[in-house]
Scaffold this motif. Structure first.
Motif, short mmCIF file in Angstrom:
data_model
loop_
_atom_site.label_atom_id
_atom_site.label_comp_id
_atom_site.label_asym_id
_atom_site.label_seq_id
_atom_site.Cartn_x
_atom_site.Cartn_y
_atom_site.Cartn_z
N ILE A 220 1.08 1.87 -1.18
CA ILE A 220 0.08 2.93 -1.35
C ILE A 220 0.69 4.12 -2.07
N SER A 221 1.88 4.49 -1.68
CA SER A 221 2.56 5.62 -2.29
C SER A 221 2.77 5.41 -3.78
N GLU A 222 3.23 4.22 -4.17
CA GLU A 222 3.44 3.91 -5.59
C GLU A 222 2.12 3.96 -6.37
N LEU A 223 1.08 3.36 -5.81
CA LEU A 223 -0.22 3.32 -6.49
C LEU A 223 -0.80 4.72 -6.62
N GLY B 34 7.23 -3.64 -8.08
CA GLY B 34 7.62 -3.41 -6.69
C GLY B 34 6.44 -3.58 -5.75
N VAL B 35 5.29 -3.03 -6.14
CA VAL B 35 4.08 -3.17 -5.34
C VAL B 35 3.72 -4.65 -5.19
N LYS B 36 3.81 -5.39 -6.29
CA LYS B 36 3.48 -6.82 -6.26
C LYS B 36 4.39 -7.57 -5.27
N ASP C 95 1.00 -9.44 -0.49
CA ASP C 95 0.77 -10.88 -0.59
C ASP C 95 -0.09 -11.25 -1.79
N GLU C 96 -1.00 -10.38 -2.17
CA GLU C 96 -1.88 -10.63 -3.31
C GLU C 96 -1.88 -9.39 -4.19
N PHE C 97 -1.98 -9.61 -5.50
CA PHE C 97 -1.93 -8.51 -6.46
C PHE C 97 -2.86 -8.81 -7.62
N TYR C 98 -3.71 -7.85 -7.96
CA TYR C 98 -4.65 -7.99 -9.08
C TYR C 98 -4.67 -6.66 -9.84
N ILE C 99 -4.63 -6.74 -11.15
CA ILE C 99 -4.72 -5.52 -11.95
C ILE C 99 -5.67 -5.73 -13.13
N ASP C 100 -6.47 -4.72 -13.40
CA ASP C 100 -7.34 -4.73 -14.56
C ASP C 100 -7.26 -3.33 -15.18
N GLN D 22 -5.63 -3.90 -7.18
CA GLN D 22 -6.04 -4.30 -5.83
C GLN D 22 -4.94 -5.17 -5.24
N VAL D 23 -4.51 -4.80 -4.03
CA VAL D 23 -3.45 -5.55 -3.35
C VAL D 23 -3.89 -5.85 -1.92
N VAL D 24 -3.38 -6.97 -1.38
CA VAL D 24 -3.73 -7.37 -0.02
C VAL D 24 -2.43 -7.74 0.70
#
Length: 133
Positions: A43-46, A106-108, A112-117, A127-129
């Motif tokens: 969260i901090s990175e994003l 790093g966030v990825k 467990d899941e990572f999506y970027i647009d 979006q990360v889960v």
């Protein structure tokens, strides 16, 4: 599960608020201390990316449930300049700010899941889960 929380990211205090909200949600869901730290770091990175590159945006925190699994979904959304080369931005060590370049890769790794647009001139959504083990 119950609803969504949202924090507007306009200044450094908003980054702190988003971290606290995420840690609280993760704790409520039953995540251990290590995963709580992973979630708050992501969260901090994003949020920091929003603050530094997009001049504002939002962090959404959702408690999610899918089949037998529970987890937390973090969505970072902005209307900034966008990321011209996502592949390059996902390389370890890549930085445009002179920082450590742990950012998006790093966030990825933390989640467990990572999506970027991202669309140049329109903004970025990441979006990360993290699933509860």
């Amino acid at each position: 599960m119950d609803g969504q929380s949202c924090v507007m990211i306009m200044n450094e205090w908003d980054i702190v608020a988003a971290r606290q909200l995420g840690r609280h949600a993760a704790k409520e869901l039953g995540f251990g201390a290590v995963d709580q730290a992973r979630i708050t770091t992501a969260i901090s990175e994003l949020a920091r990316n929003i603050y530094h590159y997009a001049n504002g945006g939002k962090i959404y925190i959702d408690k999610i449930e899918e089949k037998e699994k529970k987890g937390i979904k973090i969505t970072a959304s902005d209307h900034g300049p966008g990321i011209p080369d996502i592949r390059k931005a996902m390389e370890d060590g890549f930085t445009t700010s002179g920082g450590l370049g742990a950012g998006l890769p790093g966030v990825k790794r933390l989640m467990d899941e990572f999506y970027i647009d991202s669309k140049t001139g329109e903004g970025t959504v990441v979006q990360v889960v993290k699933w509860l083990r």
